[in-house]
Design a protein around this motif. Structure first.
Motif, mmCIF file in Angstrom:
data_model
loop_
_atom_site.group_PDB
_atom_site.id
_atom_site.type_symbol
_atom_site.label_atom_id
_atom_site.label_comp_id
_atom_site.label_asym_id
_atom_site.label_seq_id
_atom_site.Cartn_x
_atom_site.Cartn_y
_atom_site.Cartn_z
ATOM 1 N N LEU A 12 22.880 13.221 -21.248
ATOM 2 C CA LEU A 12 22.516 14.620 -21.482
ATOM 3 C C LEU A 12 21.075 14.771 -21.970
ATOM 4 N N ARG A 13 20.274 13.717 -21.838
ATOM 5 C CA ARG A 13 18.848 13.854 -22.144
ATOM 6 C C ARG A 13 18.180 14.650 -21.027
ATOM 7 N N GLU A 14 17.374 15.635 -21.405
ATOM 8 C CA GLU A 14 16.679 16.443 -20.411
ATOM 9 C C GLU A 14 15.699 15.563 -19.635
ATOM 10 N N THR A 15 15.689 15.705 -18.311
ATOM 11 C CA THR A 15 14.889 14.800 -17.487
ATOM 12 C C THR A 15 13.502 15.355 -17.158
ATOM 13 N N VAL A 16 13.265 16.640 -17.372
ATOM 14 C CA VAL A 16 11.941 17.181 -17.068
ATOM 15 C C VAL A 16 10.919 16.622 -18.062
ATOM 16 N N GLN A 17 9.703 16.386 -17.571
ATOM 17 C CA GLN A 17 8.636 15.904 -18.441
ATOM 18 C C GLN A 17 7.895 17.101 -19.014
ATOM 19 N N HIS A 18 7.773 17.150 -20.329
ATOM 20 C CA HIS A 18 7.102 18.265 -20.990
ATOM 21 C C HIS A 18 5.624 17.920 -21.164
ATOM 22 N N GLY A 19 4.794 18.479 -20.299
ATOM 23 C CA GLY A 19 3.396 18.085 -20.265
ATOM 24 C C GLY A 19 3.264 16.723 -19.625
ATOM 25 N N ASP A 20 2.279 15.934 -20.035
ATOM 26 C CA ASP A 20 2.135 14.573 -19.512
ATOM 27 C C ASP A 20 1.635 13.659 -20.618
ATOM 28 N N SER A 21 1.449 12.395 -20.293
ATOM 29 C CA SER A 21 1.096 11.422 -21.334
ATOM 30 C C SER A 21 -0.240 11.733 -22.001
ATOM 31 N N SER A 22 -1.124 12.414 -21.281
ATOM 32 C CA SER A 22 -2.435 12.733 -21.867
ATOM 33 C C SER A 22 -2.387 13.971 -22.752
ATOM 34 N N TYR A 23 -1.375 14.826 -22.526
ATOM 35 C CA TYR A 23 -1.209 16.042 -23.331
ATOM 36 C C TYR A 23 0.265 16.438 -23.299
ATOM 37 N N PRO A 24 1.080 15.813 -24.162
ATOM 38 C CA PRO A 24 2.539 15.998 -24.119
ATOM 39 C C PRO A 24 2.990 17.301 -24.783
ATOM 40 N N PHE A 25 2.658 18.393 -24.141
ATOM 41 C CA PHE A 25 2.944 19.736 -24.661
ATOM 42 C C PHE A 25 3.252 20.651 -23.494
ATOM 43 N N THR A 89 23.155 39.158 -23.101
ATOM 44 C CA THR A 89 22.308 40.115 -22.383
ATOM 45 C C THR A 89 20.953 39.457 -22.169
ATOM 46 N N SER A 90 20.042 40.165 -21.530
ATOM 47 C CA SER A 90 18.690 39.639 -21.332
ATOM 48 C C SER A 90 18.090 39.253 -22.684
ATOM 49 N N THR A 91 17.682 37.998 -22.806
ATOM 50 C CA THR A 91 17.176 37.476 -24.083
ATOM 51 C C THR A 91 15.949 36.613 -23.815
ATOM 52 N N PHE A 92 14.778 37.156 -24.166
ATOM 53 C CA PHE A 92 13.508 36.471 -23.913
ATOM 54 C C PHE A 92 13.189 35.550 -25.078
ATOM 55 N N VAL A 93 13.016 34.259 -24.776
ATOM 56 C CA VAL A 93 12.825 33.248 -25.827
ATOM 57 C C VAL A 93 11.637 32.345 -25.497
ATOM 58 N N PRO A 94 10.405 32.792 -25.737
ATOM 59 C CA PRO A 94 9.275 31.883 -25.551
ATOM 60 C C PRO A 94 9.443 30.658 -26.434
ATOM 61 N N ASN A 95 9.119 29.488 -25.891
ATOM 62 C CA ASN A 95 9.301 28.269 -26.670
ATOM 63 C C ASN A 95 8.288 27.213 -26.271
ATOM 64 N N ILE A 96 8.051 26.301 -27.192
ATOM 65 C CA ILE A 96 7.175 25.161 -26.922
ATOM 66 C C ILE A 96 7.945 23.880 -27.189
ATOM 67 N N VAL A 97 7.663 22.876 -26.370
ATOM 68 C CA VAL A 97 8.273 21.555 -26.512
ATOM 69 C C VAL A 97 7.130 20.544 -26.477
ATOM 70 N N PHE A 98 7.040 19.708 -27.509
ATOM 71 C CA PHE A 98 5.922 18.758 -27.534
ATOM 72 C C PHE A 98 6.306 17.492 -28.284
ATOM 73 N N SER A 99 5.622 16.429 -27.947
ATOM 74 C CA SER A 99 5.826 15.147 -28.611
ATOM 75 C C SER A 99 5.164 15.166 -29.988
ATOM 76 N N PRO A 100 5.826 14.589 -31.004
ATOM 77 C CA PRO A 100 5.183 14.499 -32.322
ATOM 78 C C PRO A 100 3.862 13.732 -32.259
ATOM 79 N N ALA A 101 3.739 12.847 -31.267
ATOM 80 C CA ALA A 101 2.507 12.064 -31.137
ATOM 81 C C ALA A 101 1.317 12.933 -30.768
ATOM 82 N N LEU A 102 1.548 14.188 -30.362
ATOM 83 C CA LEU A 102 0.438 15.104 -30.096
ATOM 84 C C LEU A 102 -0.337 15.395 -31.376
ATOM 85 N N LEU A 103 0.343 15.336 -32.522
ATOM 86 C CA LEU A 103 -0.276 15.697 -33.794
ATOM 87 C C LEU A 103 -1.096 14.562 -34.394
ATOM 88 N N ALA A 104 -0.672 13.318 -34.131
ATOM 89 C CA ALA A 104 -1.387 12.145 -34.654
ATOM 90 C C ALA A 104 -0.846 10.904 -33.962
#
Length: 294
Positions: A12-25, A89-104
């Motif tokens: 059940l791990r999501e298979t889509v890649q969120h960003g890429d290795s150079s910018y995992p966001f 009902t219609s529910t708009f949920v902007p979200n961000i997914v990123f690797s902790p390694a983006l921060l440091a």
């Protein structure tokens, strides 16, 4: 209206890649209502997820909890936590997914001192309520991050600056040493729950018993019942029927196969039983559902 579906592997791990290795966001301006059956189904990822309910009401299932998120509220889903979002009902949920390694960098002092304590903590999720000052500050920062993604093509540096401000708030305010009432501890049965759910996904077309579901995770029948009930609040057999019905509903929408064939193909012992269960779940007959969706 186009519909979307979340893709996962056998755990059940999501298979889509969120960003890429150079910018995992990655930024996703999503509406839960546009996903199959109006839910972003069970999944997990190593990345962190921050989501805000900009419009509507979202039901979030995370770890062992059901959280109702009203308009203006947000949530952090920590790394590795099984979760699901639903809407009526219609529910708009902007979200961000990123690797902790983006921060440091993971080998750095900053990562070890400020990031590891959060992602390895007992905090499975954290709600952000606009009526709590520090949480409202987090929501304001998230709003700025979302706006940047939509208006500025070269936003990486400013995005990371904002995420570091957000992280400083988390590090200062989360209780990482004790179980405060609004923080929830990691369910160590999650891996077994994932295993049993995936077993159902892989074998739902065949005859499955509670004993077989439990055996897939090497536990007793009572253990399987407890893990499902505490994890997703239904029994293994109820989840199996629910999953079969979801697959049948998809076939009703996408094919012209007879109802009896769909019932057999999705593991039901008879079309009559299938129709009764379908009506209980969707509040209409399979044929009425097909007419409504096509």
């Amino acid at each position: 209206m186009d519909t979307f579906k979340i893709n996962t592997d056998e755990t059940l791990r999501e298979t889509v890649q969120h960003g890429d290795s150079s910018y995992p966001f990655a930024y996703y301006p999503e509406n839960i209502w546009q996903f199959d059956f109006h839910r972003i189904d069970w999944h997990w990822h190593h990345e962190l997820e921050f989501l805000v309910v900009a419009e509507g009401t979202a039901l979030c299932l995370a770890g062992t909890d059901r959280i109702e998120l009203h308009e203006g509220c947000g949530i952090l889903i920590n790394s590795g936590i099984l979760h699901r979002f639903e809407a009526e009902t219609s529910t708009f949920v902007p979200n961000i997914v990123f690797s902790p390694a983006l921060l440091a960098p993971e080998t750095s002092l900053v990562y070890e001192k400020y990031i590891t304590p959060v992602i390895n903590s007992s905090v499975t999720y954290q709600i952000f309520d606009p009526h709590t000052p520090w949480q409202n500050h987090v929501l304001q920062i998230l709003s700025q991050v979302f706006s940047l993604q939509e208006t500025e093509p070269h936003n990486e540096l400013r995005t990371i600056q904002l995420l570091l401000q957000l992280w400083e708030l988390l590090y200062e305010h989360l209780d990482l040493t004790s179980g405060a009432p609004d923080l929830h501890r990691l369910d160590h049965s999650q891996a077994r729950l994932q295993t049993m759910m995936q077993y159902i996904h892989d074998h739902y077309t065949a005859e499955i018993t509670l004993e077989m579901i439990a055996a897939s995770a090497s536990i007793s029948k009572s253990g399987a019942l407890h893990i499902f009930q505490s994890g997703i609040h239904i029994s293994p057999v109820a989840y199996l029927i629910q999953y079969r019905l979801a697959q049948a509903a998809e076939l009703l929408c996408k094919t012209q196969k007879p109802v009896a064939s769909i019932a057999e193909e999705t593991g039901f012992t008879s079309s009559g039983y299938f129709c009764r269960k379908f009506r209980q779940h969707y509040h209409m007959s399979p044929n009425a559902y097909r007419r409504k969706k096509t």
